[in-house]
Design a protein around this motif. Structure first.
Motif, short mmCIF file in Angstrom:
data_model
loop_
_atom_site.label_atom_id
_atom_site.label_comp_id
_atom_site.label_asym_id
_atom_site.label_seq_id
_atom_site.Cartn_x
_atom_site.Cartn_y
_atom_site.Cartn_z
N GLU A 161 0.73 -1.19 -0.02
CA GLU A 161 -0.03 0.04 0.13
C GLU A 161 0.92 1.35 -0.08
O GLU A 161 0.65 2.22 -0.77
CB GLU A 161 -0.82 -0.31 1.17
CG GLU A 161 -2.01 1.22 1.04
CD GLU A 161 -2.60 1.03 2.46
OE1 GLU A 161 -3.59 2.37 2.55
OE2 GLU A 161 -2.88 0.42 3.25
N THR A 162 1.87 1.19 0.74
CA THR A 162 2.85 2.38 0.76
C THR A 162 3.51 2.70 -0.40
O THR A 162 3.48 3.85 -1.01
CB THR A 162 4.04 2.18 1.76
OG1 THR A 162 3.24 2.06 3.22
CG2 THR A 162 4.99 3.31 1.83
N TYR B 84 4.14 5.33 -5.47
CA TYR B 84 4.21 5.41 -7.05
C TYR B 84 3.25 6.50 -7.73
O TYR B 84 3.55 7.16 -8.65
CB TYR B 84 3.55 4.02 -7.72
CG TYR B 84 3.73 3.83 -9.08
CD1 TYR B 84 4.86 3.50 -9.67
CD2 TYR B 84 2.73 4.27 -10.06
CE1 TYR B 84 5.06 3.41 -11.15
CE2 TYR B 84 2.79 4.11 -11.48
CZ TYR B 84 3.99 3.69 -12.03
OH TYR B 84 4.09 3.62 -13.03
N SER B 85 1.87 6.46 -7.32
CA SER B 85 0.93 7.54 -7.73
C SER B 85 1.26 8.75 -7.44
O SER B 85 0.87 9.84 -8.26
CB SER B 85 -0.41 7.01 -6.90
OG SER B 85 -0.47 7.20 -5.57
N THR B 86 1.80 8.99 -6.20
CA THR B 86 2.43 10.38 -5.87
C THR B 86 3.48 10.91 -6.66
O THR B 86 3.45 12.10 -7.23
CB THR B 86 2.86 10.38 -4.61
OG1 THR B 86 1.65 10.04 -3.58
CG2 THR B 86 3.51 11.74 -3.99
N ASP C 248 1.93 11.60 -10.17
CA ASP C 248 1.21 13.08 -9.96
C ASP C 248 2.53 14.26 -10.19
O ASP C 248 2.26 15.15 -10.64
CB ASP C 248 0.38 13.11 -8.52
CG ASP C 248 -0.75 12.52 -8.44
OD1 ASP C 248 -1.12 12.04 -9.55
OD2 ASP C 248 -1.18 12.09 -7.39
N ARG C 249 3.52 13.74 -9.43
CA ARG C 249 4.64 14.87 -9.70
C ARG C 249 4.92 15.09 -11.05
O ARG C 249 5.31 16.01 -11.43
CB ARG C 249 5.87 14.29 -8.74
CG ARG C 249 6.91 15.35 -8.98
CD ARG C 249 8.23 14.67 -7.93
NE ARG C 249 9.30 15.21 -7.98
CZ ARG C 249 10.36 15.08 -8.96
NH1 ARG C 249 10.22 14.21 -9.78
NH2 ARG C 249 11.57 15.94 -9.00
N PHE C 250 5.24 13.86 -11.86
CA PHE C 250 5.49 14.22 -13.32
C PHE C 250 4.44 14.93 -14.10
O PHE C 250 4.76 15.85 -14.83
CB PHE C 250 5.77 12.65 -13.88
CG PHE C 250 6.93 12.07 -13.45
CD1 PHE C 250 7.98 12.70 -13.35
CD2 PHE C 250 6.88 10.82 -12.71
CE1 PHE C 250 9.32 12.08 -13.06
CE2 PHE C 250 7.95 10.01 -12.61
CZ PHE C 250 9.34 10.49 -12.71
N ALA D 281 7.75 17.02 -2.19
CA ALA D 281 8.07 16.85 -0.97
C ALA D 281 7.04 15.42 -0.40
O ALA D 281 7.52 14.59 0.47
CB ALA D 281 7.38 17.97 0.00
N SER D 282 5.91 15.15 -1.12
CA SER D 282 5.11 14.15 -0.57
C SER D 282 5.62 13.08 -0.98
O SER D 282 5.61 11.87 -0.16
CB SER D 282 3.65 14.24 -1.40
OG SER D 282 3.12 15.42 -0.71
#
Length: 238
Positions: free
Chosen positions: A125-126, A131-133, A136-138, A198-199
């Motif tokens: 889960e982490t 990965y999704s974060t 989102d950054r890209f 940062a996230s």
């Protein structure tokens, strides 16, 4: 039979490499791709410094231009040509920066299938959140790139207008206002990108901790800030 011997040695070497790779855990393989993605972003960090310096140079030229009167058109043209050259260099640096980010993204995406193989549900889960974060950054960077590229083109247009004696003051004022609006979008996009960074960094640390992977961290906070873009906004608004 030197050729045959060499071939056997080469084969043994390849088998050793394959064996080494297969002995790595899924988490260790993910770690490898994550750190390689960091390495791919070195070019991004280098171009950030380059862009900031070029913005400083352009700000200096722009400040000189706006101090000149209409009777000093030759000097205005000379400085505007220099400023255009600097803007072009920034444009090239931005493209190099984007290439670096794209390479990092390509490397990072290699973790997706590996994450699906993680057996520990909490760790998985982490990893999925991480990965999704990062994706989102890209996406946030792509937005930042687009609005910044637009602002750069508008600046090139401005210096072209300054070299044209028929350009009215009202036209210049309207165009400068447009540039300032573009840089407001740049600052907003840059803030989103930094927040995503940062996230992601927090989640990556959490993943490494849960996976019991020991790593050393550098203080990269200053590398994720885009001070140069803020300086350019101030330059055009003066």
């Amino acid at each position: 039979m030197p050729f045959k011997k060499a071939s056997i040695l080469l084969l043994l070497g390849l088998l050793a490499i394959i064996s080494a790779c297969s002995s790595e855990s899924t988490e260790e393989q993910i770690h490898g791709h994550l750190e390689e993605a960091v390495a791919q972003e070195k070019g991004f960090e280098e171009q950030q410094s380059n862009i900031t310096e070029l913005e400083r140079q352009e700000q200096d030229l722009y400040s000189q231009i706006i101090e000149l009167g209409t009777d000093e058109m030759d000097k205005i043209k000379e400085l505007s040509e220099k400023a255009t050259e600097v803007v072009t260099e920034r444009e090239e640096a931005l493209e190099a920066e984007k290439d670096s980010i794209n390479s990092a993204k390509e490397e990072f995406q290699k973790t997706e299938d590996l994450i699906a193989e993680i057996e520990d549900e909490q760790l998985k889960e982490t990893a999925e959140n991480m990965y999704s974060t990062m994706m989102d950054r890209f996406t946030a960077y792509e937005k930042l790139y687009q609005v910044y590229a637009t602002a750069i083109q508008q600046e090139k247009d401005l210096y072209g207008m300054l070299q044209d004696e028929s350009t009215e003051q009202e036209e210049l004022t309207d165009h400068i206002n447009t540039i300032n609006e573009s840089y407001e979008q740049v600052l907003s996009a840059n803030e989103s990108f930094n927040e995503s960074t940062a996230s992601y960094n927090d989640l990556k640390k959490e993943f490494y901790s849960q996976a019991e992977i020991e790593v050393e961290y550098e203080d990269a906070e200053s590398k994720n800030e885009d001070q140069g873009q803020e300086e350019q906004d101030q330059s055009e608004s003066e």
